[in-house]
Design a protein around this motif. Sequence first.
Motif, short mmCIF file in Angstrom:
data_model
loop_
_atom_site.label_atom_id
_atom_site.label_comp_id
_atom_site.label_asym_id
_atom_site.label_seq_id
_atom_site.Cartn_x
_atom_site.Cartn_y
_atom_site.Cartn_z
N LEU A 134 -11.45 10.24 32.27
CA LEU A 134 -11.53 11.57 32.87
C LEU A 134 -11.58 11.44 34.38
O LEU A 134 -12.18 10.50 34.92
CB LEU A 134 -12.78 12.30 32.39
CG LEU A 134 -12.76 12.87 30.98
CD1 LEU A 134 -14.15 13.32 30.57
CD2 LEU A 134 -11.79 14.04 30.89
N GLU A 188 -15.54 14.75 38.45
CA GLU A 188 -15.65 16.20 38.58
C GLU A 188 -15.75 16.61 40.04
O GLU A 188 -16.43 15.98 40.84
CB GLU A 188 -16.87 16.71 37.81
CG GLU A 188 -16.70 16.61 36.31
CD GLU A 188 -17.84 17.28 35.57
OE1 GLU A 188 -18.53 18.13 36.17
OE2 GLU A 188 -18.03 16.95 34.40
N GLU A 244 -11.33 22.37 35.01
CA GLU A 244 -11.70 22.63 33.62
C GLU A 244 -11.04 23.90 33.09
O GLU A 244 -10.79 24.03 31.89
CB GLU A 244 -13.23 22.77 33.48
CG GLU A 244 -13.99 21.46 33.67
CD GLU A 244 -14.12 21.05 35.13
OE1 GLU A 244 -14.01 21.91 36.03
OE2 GLU A 244 -14.30 19.84 35.38
N ARG A 264 -7.84 23.20 31.21
CA ARG A 264 -7.86 22.40 29.98
C ARG A 264 -7.01 23.08 28.93
O ARG A 264 -6.93 24.31 28.85
CB ARG A 264 -9.28 22.22 29.47
CG ARG A 264 -10.16 21.38 30.36
CD ARG A 264 -9.96 19.89 30.15
NE ARG A 264 -10.48 19.09 31.24
CZ ARG A 264 -11.73 18.69 31.34
NH1 ARG A 264 -12.61 19.03 30.44
NH2 ARG A 264 -12.09 17.94 32.36
N ARG A 305 -1.14 20.56 30.35
CA ARG A 305 -0.91 19.33 31.11
C ARG A 305 -0.90 19.71 32.59
O ARG A 305 -0.37 20.76 32.96
CB ARG A 305 0.42 18.71 30.69
CG ARG A 305 0.42 18.28 29.22
CD ARG A 305 1.73 17.72 28.78
NE ARG A 305 2.79 18.70 28.91
CZ ARG A 305 4.09 18.42 28.79
NH1 ARG A 305 4.48 17.19 28.54
NH2 ARG A 305 5.01 19.36 28.93
N ARG A 327 -4.11 17.34 28.12
CA ARG A 327 -4.73 18.63 27.82
C ARG A 327 -6.25 18.58 27.77
O ARG A 327 -6.91 19.62 27.82
CB ARG A 327 -4.16 19.18 26.51
CG ARG A 327 -2.65 19.40 26.58
CD ARG A 327 -2.05 19.85 25.27
NE ARG A 327 -0.61 19.72 25.26
CZ ARG A 327 0.24 20.58 25.81
NH1 ARG A 327 -0.22 21.64 26.44
NH2 ARG A 327 1.53 20.38 25.74
N GLU A 328 -6.81 17.37 27.70
CA GLU A 328 -8.27 17.22 27.73
C GLU A 328 -8.79 16.82 29.11
O GLU A 328 -9.98 16.60 29.30
CB GLU A 328 -8.71 16.17 26.70
CG GLU A 328 -8.69 16.65 25.26
CD GLU A 328 -7.28 16.75 24.70
OE1 GLU A 328 -6.48 15.81 24.94
OE2 GLU A 328 -6.95 17.75 24.06
N GLY A 329 -7.88 16.68 30.07
CA GLY A 329 -8.28 16.31 31.43
C GLY A 329 -8.34 14.82 31.66
O GLY A 329 -8.86 14.37 32.69
#
Length: 198
Positions: free
Chosen positions: A47, A50, A64, A67, A70, A168-170
């Motif tokens: 990931l 942040e 976020e 999410r 892409r 797609r999940e970061g």
Amino acid sequence: MRWLATLLLLLLLAASYLLPLTEWGQRGSEAWARTDVAGAFARTGELLPEFALQTLEGEPLQLETLRGKRVLLTFERSIDWCPPTKERLVELRASFARQDDVEIVWVMAEQQINAKARRFIDGMGLEPRVHFATDPGGVAVDALGIRKARASKQEAGIPHPATYLLDREGVVRFADVREDFRFWVAPSLLQNALREIP
């Protein structure tokens, strides 16, 4: 006086012909990725650290919220004074013009958003296809380790050019961090990397 003007014109013509043949005059896209900035975040399969960005209107932009899509995340120099950066941005927008399932986020240093940069964005019709953002206080640039260390006054706070593809999940699926802003990762290489992200 006319001879001086003629000489100056001939020198300018010679420079416009010879400059692209020199190391300084060359620029363009490359069909390979680089990670030539020591300490920069370039780990795939992890990931992204942040951080919060801001839109050009000052609204918060959290990655976020993207999410499920892409994301092509790019940190770059200013587009008000850097021709290679302008060229890269236009090339990137053209390459992804019809690919609505990819969100493009273009991040610049906060102090480099000015009237000239806004005129370029508006004049080229770059929004809404590209989400332009700033990095207040350089938090993202520092989290990713891409702040230009030995910067001139004009370049204070700007990042090394960095490009990340997030799934797609970061999670980072592709990373490119460069020392030299005159060369950038080819959109075709990014397109190939995107095909590997369902």
